[in-house]
Write a protein that holds these residues in place. Sequence first.
Motif, PDB file in Angstrom:
ATOM      1  N   ALA A 148     -20.930   4.485  -2.211  1.00 63.27           N
ATOM      2  CA  ALA A 148     -21.305   3.199  -2.813  1.00 63.27           C
ATOM      3  C   ALA A 148     -20.295   2.117  -2.435  1.00 63.27           C
ATOM      4  O   ALA A 148     -20.675   0.981  -2.124  1.00 63.27           O
ATOM      5  CB  ALA A 148     -21.387   3.345  -4.328  1.00 63.27           C
ATOM      6  N   GLU A 151     -20.848   1.004   1.116  1.00 61.80           N
ATOM      7  CA  GLU A 151     -22.068   0.206   1.290  1.00 61.80           C
ATOM      8  C   GLU A 151     -22.085  -1.064   0.437  1.00 61.80           C
ATOM      9  O   GLU A 151     -23.024  -1.840   0.503  1.00 61.80           O
ATOM     10  CB  GLU A 151     -23.291   1.060   0.940  1.00 61.80           C
ATOM     11  N   LEU A 153     -22.297  -1.240  -2.898  1.00 55.79           N
ATOM     12  CA  LEU A 153     -23.344  -1.100  -3.903  1.00 55.79           C
ATOM     13  C   LEU A 153     -22.754  -0.816  -5.276  1.00 55.79           C
ATOM     14  O   LEU A 153     -21.671  -0.240  -5.397  1.00 55.79           O
ATOM     15  CB  LEU A 153     -24.291   0.052  -3.530  1.00 55.79           C
ATOM     16  N   ASP A 154     -23.483  -1.206  -6.298  1.00 61.05           N
ATOM     17  CA  ASP A 154     -23.138  -0.855  -7.676  1.00 61.05           C
ATOM     18  C   ASP A 154     -23.758   0.502  -7.957  1.00 61.05           C
ATOM     19  O   ASP A 154     -24.979   0.623  -8.086  1.00 61.05           O
ATOM     20  CB  ASP A 154     -23.691  -1.918  -8.639  1.00 61.05           C
ATOM     21  N   VAL A 155     -22.912   1.531  -8.055  1.00 60.41           N
ATOM     22  CA  VAL A 155     -23.410   2.901  -8.174  1.00 60.41           C
ATOM     23  C   VAL A 155     -24.210   3.115  -9.464  1.00 60.41           C
ATOM     24  O   VAL A 155     -25.056   4.011  -9.538  1.00 60.41           O
ATOM     25  CB  VAL A 155     -22.233   3.890  -8.090  1.00 60.41           C
ATOM     26  N   ASP A 156     -23.963   2.306 -10.479  1.00 56.70           N
ATOM     27  CA  ASP A 156     -24.684   2.475 -11.734  1.00 56.70           C
ATOM     28  C   ASP A 156     -26.007   1.720 -11.752  1.00 56.70           C
ATOM     29  O   ASP A 156     -26.823   1.929 -12.652  1.00 56.70           O
ATOM     30  CB  ASP A 156     -23.808   2.008 -12.907  1.00 56.70           C
ATOM     31  N   ALA A 157     -26.219   0.854 -10.764  1.00 60.07           N
ATOM     32  CA  ALA A 157     -27.468   0.097 -10.709  1.00 60.07           C
ATOM     33  C   ALA A 157     -28.368   0.524  -9.560  1.00 60.07           C
ATOM     34  O   ALA A 157     -29.588   0.364  -9.626  1.00 60.07           O
ATOM     35  CB  ALA A 157     -27.159  -1.408 -10.587  1.00 60.07           C
ATOM     36  N   ASP A 158     -27.787   1.075  -8.519  1.00 58.38           N
ATOM     37  CA  ASP A 158     -28.544   1.468  -7.335  1.00 58.38           C
ATOM     38  C   ASP A 158     -28.549   2.998  -7.238  1.00 58.38           C
ATOM     39  O   ASP A 158     -27.488   3.614  -7.122  1.00 58.38           O
ATOM     40  CB  ASP A 158     -27.899   0.872  -6.080  1.00 58.38           C
ATOM     41  N   PRO A 159     -29.705   3.645  -7.291  1.00 59.29           N
ATOM     42  CA  PRO A 159     -29.750   5.120  -7.287  1.00 59.29           C
ATOM     43  C   PRO A 159     -29.519   5.751  -5.924  1.00 59.29           C
ATOM     44  O   PRO A 159     -29.319   6.974  -5.831  1.00 59.29           O
ATOM     45  CB  PRO A 159     -31.164   5.426  -7.787  1.00 59.29           C
ATOM     46  N   ARG A 160     -29.560   4.970  -4.844  1.00 57.26           N
ATOM     47  CA  ARG A 160     -29.529   5.564  -3.508  1.00 57.26           C
ATOM     48  C   ARG A 160     -28.285   6.407  -3.213  1.00 57.26           C
ATOM     49  O   ARG A 160     -28.411   7.505  -2.634  1.00 57.26           O
ATOM     50  CB  ARG A 160     -29.708   4.468  -2.451  1.00 57.26           C
TER      51      ARG A 160
END
Length: 224
Positions: A148, A151, A153-160
């Motif tokens: 995350a 990339e 990304l916000d790991v708690d908002a984006d499940p990827r």
Amino acid sequence: MTVGQSGLRERKKQRTRDALMRTALELFTTRGYEETTVDEIAGAVDVSQRTFFRYFASKEDVAFGVQEMVEAHFLAALRDRPAPEPPFEAMRNAVLCAWDTIGEAITEVVPVELYLRTFQVIESTPALLAVHLRRAMETDEAIVRLIAEREGLDVDADPRPRVAVAAFGGVMRITGQMWVRGEDRSMEAIRAITVAYLDQLGPALAGDWRRPAGDDADAVDARP
């Protein structure tokens, strides 16, 4: 204390730690984990129980000493991957790089064959298996957060990141099991198994399993 003396002391401490780990794993795999005591491990290395606890928090801790080293090696390799690499590519390249370089580090501590026998003890000992599953979850979470971060990304908002790492981690656990059960116990063997299984991750998730292998992906499916 001079620099030379400090280095000598650190090497002596590392040798003691390695000897405790190697002896513990030998005892676990020949006598059984539950049947082996900390006193027996320390005594076999000719050190005190107090010395054992300077290096390992518990008997459980020493059982996973080599595995911890392997996991740390993989995480370091993943951190070093070039930023433009997509997540799966970065994880794949990191694990292959880790298998290319970790073998020597493992054999400096224990024979690869002993490392494999330890896996079998872990899988057949309920207390260790529970710890192994917990550690796997913790390692997966560390990889999730690293991916995350790479990339942005916000790991708690984006499940990827979690979905990707769950798939990757599942494949890696299967490759480990296949390696332990196979006849070839070399580091080259686990690398080859890793490549074979990771290369099937995409087709397994997205491909048409009923299409014979090697068929043209663009061919018209004639099934009714």
